[in-house]
Design an enzyme around this catalytic site. Structure first.
Site, short mmCIF file in Angstrom:
data_model
loop_
_atom_site.label_atom_id
_atom_site.label_comp_id
_atom_site.label_asym_id
_atom_site.label_seq_id
_atom_site.Cartn_x
_atom_site.Cartn_y
_atom_site.Cartn_z
N ASP A 110 5.36 -10.06 -5.47
CA ASP A 110 4.49 -10.77 -6.41
C ASP A 110 4.64 -12.27 -6.21
O ASP A 110 5.66 -12.74 -5.70
CB ASP A 110 4.87 -10.42 -7.85
N1 URA Z 1 8.28 -4.88 -7.90
C1 URA Z 1 7.64 -5.79 -8.65
O1 URA Z 1 7.34 -5.56 -9.81
N2 URA Z 1 7.31 -6.97 -8.07
C2 URA Z 1 7.64 -7.29 -6.80
O2 URA Z 1 7.33 -8.39 -6.35
C3 URA Z 1 8.32 -6.33 -6.03
C4 URA Z 1 8.63 -5.13 -6.60
#
Ligand code: URA
Length: 234
Positions: A102
């Site tokens: 993310d």
């Molecule tokens: N899980 C999440 O919620 N975000 C990420 O960036 C990676 C795994």
């Protein structure tokens, strides 16, 4: 660089596989079969062929990036900076991040042009471990760890695959290891037990572990043994 090392770095195979290929006469240097793994490659001038393919046109590159928050895990975006904007390498064409973190997630991101390795690391069938460090807005209990081990309902058809939760001092931080890569998976798993992730950082993916000497936003090529180990997971 030695010929066997060079071929391994090119993604042809493990060091021992590559030595076998050389001995079997599958490698040509400047048009001649050469059976010496110790041959010193002149990277500027030698024309190296593996099974008739000129390797100059099929080079693979592998970089470990310490992703900072604020960058999209994408090659290009019209509005936001992407992780590729952090890389000042040549050639850059064809490079892409393996999987997505993310925008606000930090940590380990592999960037490569090796589509086969990427596919294998991301394939749901391969169950490659991904370990994250997580900070939360509340405390975790032993029961949460047991619950995560059994699989969690995050609103998908099936429960998540068993995840390992290692609760850290203060109980509001943990390491979590998952074997899938569903959208926002870690955040959704904690959400399902009423907690919000306030900080998330990926520590490892398969055998590849974030080099903690890399500052946020910094990157380096993978070492020969890191590449070899990742390929052994295949
Ligand atoms: N899980 C999440 O919620 N975000 C990420 O960036 C990676 C795994």
């Amino acid at each position: 660089m030695r010929l066997d090392k060079y071929l391994t770095a090119m993604g042809i195979g493990s060091r021992s596989q590559v030595k076998e290929y050389i001995k079997k006469g599958k490698v040509k240097i400047n048009g001649e079969i050469l059976k010496k793994p110790e041959y010193h490659v002149d990277e500027e001038n030698d024309i190296i062929e593996f099974q008739g393919i000129n390797l100059e046109y099929s080079k693979f590159y592998y970089y470990m990036l310490h992703k900072p928050a604020g960058y999209l895990s994408a090659v290009k975006d019209d509005h936001c900076e992407t992780v590729l904007d952090l890389l000042d390498v040549t050639p850059k064409e064809g490079l892409f991040p393996v999987g997505r973190l993310d925008k606000d997630t930090e940590g380990l991101l592999l960037i490569t042009n090796d589509g086969i390795l990427s596919h294998e690391l991301l394939s749901p069938r391969k169950h490659v471990d991904k370990k994250y460090y997580v900070e939360l807005d509340g405390v975790l209990t032993k029961e949460d760890a047991e619950h995560f081990q059994k699989g969690v309902d995050i609103g998908e058809d099936k429960l998540t695959k068993p995840a390992t939760l290692e609760i850290l001092e203060g109980n509001d931080k943990a390491y979590i290891t998952i074997t899938e890569g569903k959208y926002h998976q870690v955040k959704r798993m904690f959400r399902s037990i009423g907690l919000t992730v306030t900080y998330l950082k990926r520590i490892s993916m398969g055998s590849l572990v974030l080099d903690e000497t890399l500052e946020k936003g910094a990157y380096r090529p993978l070492t020969e043994s890191e590449i070899e180990e990742l390929k052994c997971n295949r």
